[in-house]
Write an enzyme that holds these catalytic residues in place. Sequence first.
Site, PDB file in Angstrom:
ATOM      1  N   GLU A 143    -117.191  47.334 -88.213  1.00 16.61           N
ATOM      2  CA  GLU A 143    -118.094  48.402 -88.661  1.00 16.61           C
ATOM      3  C   GLU A 143    -118.080  49.545 -87.623  1.00 16.61           C
ATOM      4  O   GLU A 143    -118.026  50.725 -87.972  1.00 16.61           O
ATOM      5  CB  GLU A 143    -119.517  47.844 -88.834  1.00 16.61           C
ATOM      6  CG  GLU A 143    -120.596  48.870 -89.154  1.00 16.61           C
ATOM      7  CD  GLU A 143    -120.319  49.660 -90.433  1.00 16.61           C
ATOM      8  OE1 GLU A 143    -119.470  49.248 -91.229  1.00 16.61           O
ATOM      9  OE2 GLU A 143    -120.955  50.728 -90.605  1.00 16.61           O
ATOM     10  N   LEU A 170    -108.237  52.794 -74.871  1.00 19.84           N
ATOM     11  CA  LEU A 170    -106.928  52.835 -75.544  1.00 19.84           C
ATOM     12  C   LEU A 170    -107.108  53.425 -76.923  1.00 19.84           C
ATOM     13  O   LEU A 170    -108.136  53.192 -77.569  1.00 19.84           O
ATOM     14  CB  LEU A 170    -106.366  51.409 -75.698  1.00 19.84           C
ATOM     15  CG  LEU A 170    -105.959  50.652 -74.445  1.00 19.84           C
ATOM     16  CD1 LEU A 170    -105.720  49.178 -74.788  1.00 19.84           C
ATOM     17  CD2 LEU A 170    -104.698  51.258 -73.841  1.00 19.84           C
ATOM     18  N   GLU A 191     -98.604  43.112 -75.026  1.00 19.46           N
ATOM     19  CA  GLU A 191     -99.631  42.281 -74.397  1.00 19.46           C
ATOM     20  C   GLU A 191    -100.740  41.936 -75.381  1.00 19.46           C
ATOM     21  O   GLU A 191    -101.224  42.829 -76.082  1.00 19.46           O
ATOM     22  CB  GLU A 191    -100.222  43.058 -73.201  1.00 19.46           C
ATOM     23  CG  GLU A 191     -99.143  43.493 -72.225  1.00 19.46           C
ATOM     24  CD  GLU A 191     -99.595  44.554 -71.215  1.00 19.46           C
ATOM     25  OE1 GLU A 191    -100.811  44.723 -71.009  1.00 19.46           O
ATOM     26  OE2 GLU A 191     -98.718  45.217 -70.642  1.00 19.46           O
ATOM     27  N   LYS A 239    -104.311  41.646 -76.729  1.00 21.32           N
ATOM     28  CA  LYS A 239    -105.495  42.429 -76.329  1.00 21.32           C
ATOM     29  C   LYS A 239    -106.664  41.460 -76.180  1.00 21.32           C
ATOM     30  O   LYS A 239    -107.337  41.101 -77.152  1.00 21.32           O
ATOM     31  CB  LYS A 239    -105.798  43.505 -77.374  1.00 21.32           C
ATOM     32  CG  LYS A 239    -106.921  44.408 -76.941  1.00 21.32           C
ATOM     33  CD  LYS A 239    -107.009  45.630 -77.825  1.00 21.32           C
ATOM     34  CE  LYS A 239    -108.117  46.545 -77.363  1.00 21.32           C
ATOM     35  NZ  LYS A 239    -109.447  45.948 -77.480  1.00 21.32           N
TER      36      LYS A 239
HETATM   37  P1  NAD Z   1    -110.674  49.016 -76.758  1.00 19.86           P
HETATM   38  O1  NAD Z   1    -111.320  47.674 -76.732  1.00 19.86           O
HETATM   39  O2  NAD Z   1    -110.229  49.488 -78.076  1.00 19.86           O
HETATM   40  O3  NAD Z   1    -109.456  49.075 -75.703  1.00 19.86           O
HETATM   41  C1  NAD Z   1    -109.562  49.229 -74.302  1.00 19.86           C
HETATM   42  C2  NAD Z   1    -109.870  47.945 -73.607  1.00 19.86           C
HETATM   43  O4  NAD Z   1    -108.968  46.936 -73.988  1.00 19.86           O
HETATM   44  C3  NAD Z   1    -109.680  48.012 -72.097  1.00 19.86           C
HETATM   45  O5  NAD Z   1    -110.757  48.628 -71.480  1.00 19.86           O
HETATM   46  C4  NAD Z   1    -109.547  46.563 -71.750  1.00 19.86           C
HETATM   47  O6  NAD Z   1    -110.814  46.019 -71.496  1.00 19.86           O
HETATM   48  C5  NAD Z   1    -109.033  45.923 -73.014  1.00 19.86           C
HETATM   49  N1  NAD Z   1    -107.723  45.267 -72.883  1.00 19.86           N
HETATM   50  C6  NAD Z   1    -107.485  43.983 -73.244  1.00 19.86           C
HETATM   51  N2  NAD Z   1    -106.222  43.654 -73.018  1.00 19.86           N
HETATM   52  C7  NAD Z   1    -105.608  44.743 -72.471  1.00 19.86           C
HETATM   53  C8  NAD Z   1    -104.296  45.003 -72.028  1.00 19.86           C
HETATM   54  N3  NAD Z   1    -103.335  44.079 -72.096  1.00 19.86           N
HETATM   55  N4  NAD Z   1    -104.034  46.227 -71.531  1.00 19.86           N
HETATM   56  C9  NAD Z   1    -104.975  47.177 -71.479  1.00 19.86           C
HETATM   57  N5  NAD Z   1    -106.263  46.994 -71.894  1.00 19.86           N
HETATM   58  C10 NAD Z   1    -106.570  45.775 -72.393  1.00 19.86           C
HETATM   59  O7  NAD Z   1    -111.586  50.078 -76.202  1.00 19.86           O
HETATM   60  P2  NAD Z   1    -113.040  50.041 -75.661  1.00 19.86           P
HETATM   61  O8  NAD Z   1    -113.308  51.452 -75.336  1.00 19.86           O
HETATM   62  O9  NAD Z   1    -113.248  49.011 -74.601  1.00 19.86           O
HETATM   63  O10 NAD Z   1    -113.910  49.535 -76.860  1.00 19.86           O
HETATM   64  C11 NAD Z   1    -113.825  49.973 -78.130  1.00 19.86           C
HETATM   65  C12 NAD Z   1    -113.861  48.749 -79.003  1.00 19.86           C
HETATM   66  O11 NAD Z   1    -114.935  47.894 -78.609  1.00 19.86           O
HETATM   67  C13 NAD Z   1    -114.112  49.141 -80.428  1.00 19.86           C
HETATM   68  O12 NAD Z   1    -112.917  49.379 -81.128  1.00 19.86           O
HETATM   69  C14 NAD Z   1    -114.865  47.961 -80.933  1.00 19.86           C
HETATM   70  O13 NAD Z   1    -113.930  46.965 -81.344  1.00 19.86           O
HETATM   71  C15 NAD Z   1    -115.617  47.455 -79.722  1.00 19.86           C
HETATM   72  N6  NAD Z   1    -117.007  47.980 -79.717  1.00 19.86           N
HETATM   73  C16 NAD Z   1    -117.875  47.413 -80.559  1.00 19.86           C
HETATM   74  C17 NAD Z   1    -119.177  47.861 -80.620  1.00 19.86           C
HETATM   75  C18 NAD Z   1    -120.138  47.205 -81.558  1.00 19.86           C
HETATM   76  O14 NAD Z   1    -121.276  47.668 -81.668  1.00 19.86           O
HETATM   77  N7  NAD Z   1    -119.760  46.126 -82.231  1.00 19.86           N
HETATM   78  C19 NAD Z   1    -119.597  48.926 -79.788  1.00 19.86           C
HETATM   79  C20 NAD Z   1    -118.674  49.486 -78.933  1.00 19.86           C
HETATM   80  C21 NAD Z   1    -117.366  49.023 -78.897  1.00 19.86           C
END
Ligand code: NAD
Length: 335
Positions: free
Chosen positions: A36, A84, A115, A117
Amino acid sequence: MSNQTVIAQLDALREKINDYNYQYYVLDDPSVPDSEYDRQMKALQALEAEHPELVTPDSPSQKVGGQPLGAFEQVTHEVPMLSLDNGFDEADLTAFEKRVQDRLKSTASIAYSCEPKLDGLAVSILYENGVLVRAATRGDGQVGENITANVRTIGNVPLKLRGDNLPERIEVRGEVFMPREGFEKLNNQQREAGLKVFANPRNAAAGSLRQLDSRITAKRPLMFYAYSLGVVAPDSFILPDSHHERLQQLANWGVPLCPDIGITEGAAGCLAYYQQILTRRDGLAYDIDGVVFKVDDIALQHTLGFVARAPRWAIAQKFPAQEEMTRLLDVEFQV
Ligand code: NAD
């Protein structure tokens, strides 16, 4: 649509996403499933792409994560910790490769580091002369929380790097997460003790890592896998010129890496890796929400550079949502 209507829509989306971010990043207590959240963020990005003149620097589409919690000492990252860009289907992945090739003005095949995630928290660990001196959360990308005492309790984080030829300072970045088995055990213990259970391993990892009492963190089954480097000093220190080899160098120094990382060529190779990990997803020891592809050549990464909140040389290719709304709303959990 009138400009006023668009502005009102943008304001509403931004306010909603800011609320979700606060719940997720600051309180470790998400109010909606990730799918969501991703939908709302995509809607915001699409509207901003149609009206670039209305993009504001404080829009959640331009920012990383959330504010650090005041309870911890703050750490300013010397090299910002970014997020990312996300891809959700095959078209997003091919569009990513096309953007990369266009910017490099080349149609040559590109090598990508592949990699899983990991679904945990991004952490920066600083080593000086091989000794762990500081660890911090990503926070808002510029300023994170000092969680050194907690990270020191994680079993597979080396307190000292191995080997002789070490840089004076090196910042190892990676994910702290809770393996599924440990998560199940922890929730069983919580249940038996009449305590609330955690909604998912990511939530359990975040709640465990951001404890003010590191004795609690020490009892939680956390793990760390490295996936990149931050600051490295002195500048003259020679590192391999491919991301993949840099990770292998970290492994030689005793830093743990995810065993399922790989290297491939072109978008077709990335897709094959994506499918392979997706098939294995349920059997993996840890939760993932997608795979990450990174242009492997560091010189090309430098040429490609960054936009506001993410590098141009990487993409997080998300998996279809596994969670159910009910899972989040029906289960009571604590942080
Ligand atoms: P992201 O999770 O889309 O990607 C960045 C993060 O991926 C990095 O900071 C790192 O922690 C992680 N990561 C894991 N493996 C990695 C790898 N091999 N190399 C590099 N990074 C790696 O971005 P974000 O800014 O941390 O968070 C956004 C995401 O978090 C959203 O798409 C959503 O899925 C989730 N989110 C959910 C809510 C919610 O209310 N449910 C709120 C905020 C964010």
